[in-house]
Scaffold this motif. Structure first.
Motif, PDB file in Angstrom:
ATOM      1  N   ASN A 153     -23.795   4.561  18.142  1.00  0.00           N
ATOM      2  CA  ASN A 153     -22.369   4.270  18.255  1.00  0.00           C
ATOM      3  C   ASN A 153     -22.126   2.841  17.798  1.00  0.00           C
ATOM      4  O   ASN A 153     -22.870   1.928  18.151  1.00  0.00           O
ATOM      5  CB  ASN A 153     -21.936   4.434  19.712  1.00  0.00           C
ATOM      6  CG  ASN A 153     -20.474   4.792  19.821  1.00  0.00           C
ATOM      7  OD1 ASN A 153     -19.629   4.077  19.286  1.00  0.00           O
ATOM      8  ND2 ASN A 153     -20.180   5.882  20.493  1.00  0.00           N
ATOM      9  N   THR A 154     -21.069   2.670  17.028  1.00  0.00           N
ATOM     10  CA  THR A 154     -20.819   1.356  16.432  1.00  0.00           C
ATOM     11  C   THR A 154     -19.380   0.938  16.626  1.00  0.00           C
ATOM     12  O   THR A 154     -18.470   1.753  16.447  1.00  0.00           O
ATOM     13  CB  THR A 154     -21.051   1.416  14.906  1.00  0.00           C
ATOM     14  OG1 THR A 154     -22.294   2.039  14.672  1.00  0.00           O
ATOM     15  CG2 THR A 154     -21.044   0.035  14.308  1.00  0.00           C
TER      16      THR A 154
ATOM     17  N   VAL B  95     -20.992  -4.223  16.870  1.00  0.00           N
ATOM     18  CA  VAL B  95     -21.783  -3.836  18.036  1.00  0.00           C
ATOM     19  C   VAL B  95     -22.369  -2.465  17.713  1.00  0.00           C
ATOM     20  O   VAL B  95     -21.620  -1.549  17.343  1.00  0.00           O
ATOM     21  CB  VAL B  95     -20.915  -3.718  19.308  1.00  0.00           C
ATOM     22  CG1 VAL B  95     -21.773  -3.273  20.495  1.00  0.00           C
ATOM     23  CG2 VAL B  95     -20.206  -5.029  19.611  1.00  0.00           C
ATOM     24  N   ALA B  96     -23.670  -2.316  17.812  1.00  0.00           N
ATOM     25  CA  ALA B  96     -24.289  -1.014  17.560  1.00  0.00           C
ATOM     26  C   ALA B  96     -25.262  -0.706  18.688  1.00  0.00           C
ATOM     27  O   ALA B  96     -26.013  -1.580  19.128  1.00  0.00           O
ATOM     28  CB  ALA B  96     -25.027  -1.025  16.224  1.00  0.00           C
ATOM     29  N   VAL B  97     -25.183   0.519  19.189  1.00  0.00           N
ATOM     30  CA  VAL B  97     -26.088   0.935  20.271  1.00  0.00           C
ATOM     31  C   VAL B  97     -26.637   2.315  19.949  1.00  0.00           C
ATOM     32  O   VAL B  97     -25.992   3.103  19.257  1.00  0.00           O
ATOM     33  CB  VAL B  97     -25.372   0.982  21.642  1.00  0.00           C
ATOM     34  CG1 VAL B  97     -24.728  -0.351  21.973  1.00  0.00           C
ATOM     35  CG2 VAL B  97     -24.337   2.106  21.704  1.00  0.00           C
TER      36      VAL B  97
ATOM     37  N   VAL C  43     -25.908  -6.844  18.469  1.00  0.00           N
ATOM     38  CA  VAL C  43     -24.583  -7.451  18.383  1.00  0.00           C
ATOM     39  C   VAL C  43     -24.660  -8.602  17.385  1.00  0.00           C
ATOM     40  O   VAL C  43     -25.458  -9.525  17.566  1.00  0.00           O
ATOM     41  CB  VAL C  43     -24.089  -7.995  19.740  1.00  0.00           C
ATOM     42  CG1 VAL C  43     -22.655  -8.490  19.618  1.00  0.00           C
ATOM     43  CG2 VAL C  43     -24.191  -6.938  20.831  1.00  0.00           C
TER      44      VAL C  43
ATOM     45  N   VAL D  66     -29.894  -2.135  21.179  1.00  0.00           N
ATOM     46  CA  VAL D  66     -28.566  -2.758  21.168  1.00  0.00           C
ATOM     47  C   VAL D  66     -28.597  -3.895  20.148  1.00  0.00           C
ATOM     48  O   VAL D  66     -29.494  -4.739  20.200  1.00  0.00           O
ATOM     49  CB  VAL D  66     -28.216  -3.353  22.550  1.00  0.00           C
ATOM     50  CG1 VAL D  66     -26.867  -4.072  22.503  1.00  0.00           C
ATOM     51  CG2 VAL D  66     -28.221  -2.280  23.631  1.00  0.00           C
TER      52      VAL D  66
ATOM     53  N   CYS E 292     -21.086   0.896  24.225  1.00  0.00           N
ATOM     54  CA  CYS E 292     -20.523   0.147  23.100  1.00  0.00           C
ATOM     55  C   CYS E 292     -19.190  -0.498  23.520  1.00  0.00           C
ATOM     56  O   CYS E 292     -18.945  -1.668  23.237  1.00  0.00           O
ATOM     57  CB  CYS E 292     -20.338   1.101  21.919  1.00  0.00           C
ATOM     58  SG  CYS E 292     -19.966   0.261  20.381  1.00  0.00           S
ATOM     59  N   GLN E 293     -18.361   0.279  24.234  1.00  0.00           N
ATOM     60  CA  GLN E 293     -17.075  -0.264  24.680  1.00  0.00           C
ATOM     61  C   GLN E 293     -17.276  -1.386  25.695  1.00  0.00           C
ATOM     62  O   GLN E 293     -16.593  -2.408  25.640  1.00  0.00           O
ATOM     63  CB  GLN E 293     -16.209   0.844  25.303  1.00  0.00           C
ATOM     64  CG  GLN E 293     -14.950   0.276  25.940  1.00  0.00           C
ATOM     65  CD  GLN E 293     -13.771   1.202  25.874  1.00  0.00           C
ATOM     66  OE1 GLN E 293     -13.945   2.419  25.811  1.00  0.00           O
ATOM     67  NE2 GLN E 293     -12.579   0.646  25.901  1.00  0.00           N
TER      68      GLN E 293
ATOM     69  N   SER F 120     -23.426   6.343  24.749  1.00  0.00           N
ATOM     70  CA  SER F 120     -23.318   5.424  23.612  1.00  0.00           C
ATOM     71  C   SER F 120     -21.893   4.900  23.478  1.00  0.00           C
ATOM     72  O   SER F 120     -21.680   3.726  23.188  1.00  0.00           O
ATOM     73  CB  SER F 120     -23.779   6.103  22.315  1.00  0.00           C
ATOM     74  OG  SER F 120     -22.826   7.021  21.840  1.00  0.00           O
TER      75      SER F 120
END
Lengths: 139, 80
Positions: A29-30, A95-97, A79, A77, A109-110, A105
């Motif tokens: 998730n990005t 931001v990517a998780v 950032v 994670v 991310c939020q 995810s």
């Protein structure tokens, strides 16, 4: 598994996404924050980001660690925040998780981008045709 | 003791320089430091918030400061 950076060059979004790939992750998730052409109805020409680097990096890492505590299934994670002068459409933050399944995810991310905006020591100044303002400085 | 305070964003513009040296009694608290700075630079009081960071962490009002600390004034952040 946590990767944090603060850079004054354009963010390579594709390369950033690759840093969270993981064989155990079914979800990546990005969040990509980009410079918008308007702020409260006023056309924006450019933004200038300034950072207190050592604290920003320390606080970013803390936010990522808090996310891992809250969602222990997080695999990776990343950032990356940009600083310096940015123009319309430029990427300011990524931001990517990655997680085994998608629900966590989105949540992680939020959490990271929302908390970053509250605590990380980065400031942006918006420049208009006829002036400039430090965002959020005054009530 | 002499405290060196790093300034960023609008706080740097209000003070007109990137850092400030303040002479303070031993055991000076964050709250007292802020009160003094607000008196000297009234525009700081008009900000939505103003925090003090000590060694890269947000400090409480009653935190006491020492010469060895890395101190910074933190106006409202706006990253992202």
């Amino acid at each position: 598994m946590i990767h944090i950076d603060l850079i004054d060059q354009p963010i390579d979004v594709a390369a950033t996404l690759r840093t969270v790939e993981d064989d155990g992750a079914g979800a990546i998730n990005t969040f990509i924050g980009a410079v918008r052409n308007k702020s409260t109805g006023r056309p924006v020409v450019r933004l200038e980001y300034e950072a207190y680097d050592s604290m920003a990096l320390h606080q970013l890492r803390k936010v990522a660690e808090q996310a891992v505590e809250q969602w222990p299934m997080l695999k990776k994670v990343t950032v990356i925040h940009r600083k310096g002068t940015l123009y319309i459409g430029d990427v300011a933050v990524v931001v990517a998780v990655s997680t085994p399944h998608r629900a966590e995810s989105f949540a992680a991310c939020q959490y990271i981008i929302d908390t970053l905006k509250q605590v990380v020591t980065i400031w942006k100044k918006e420049f208009y045709e006829d002036g400039d303002v430090w965002v959020a400085a005054h009530p | 003791m002499n405290l060196k305070i790093a300034l960023f964003g609008i706080a740097r513009e209000i003070v007109g320089q990137p850092s400030l040296e303040v002479s303070a009694p031993e055991g000076q608290s964050v709250q007292t430091l802020l009160a003094g700075l607000r008196e000297q630079y009234p525009a700081l009081s008009r900000l939505s918030s103003l925090a003090v960071a000590v060694n890269n962490e947000y400090a409480e009002d009653d935190t006491t400061l020492s010469e060895r600390d890395e101190i910074a004034l933190i106006p409202p952040v706006s990253g992202g």
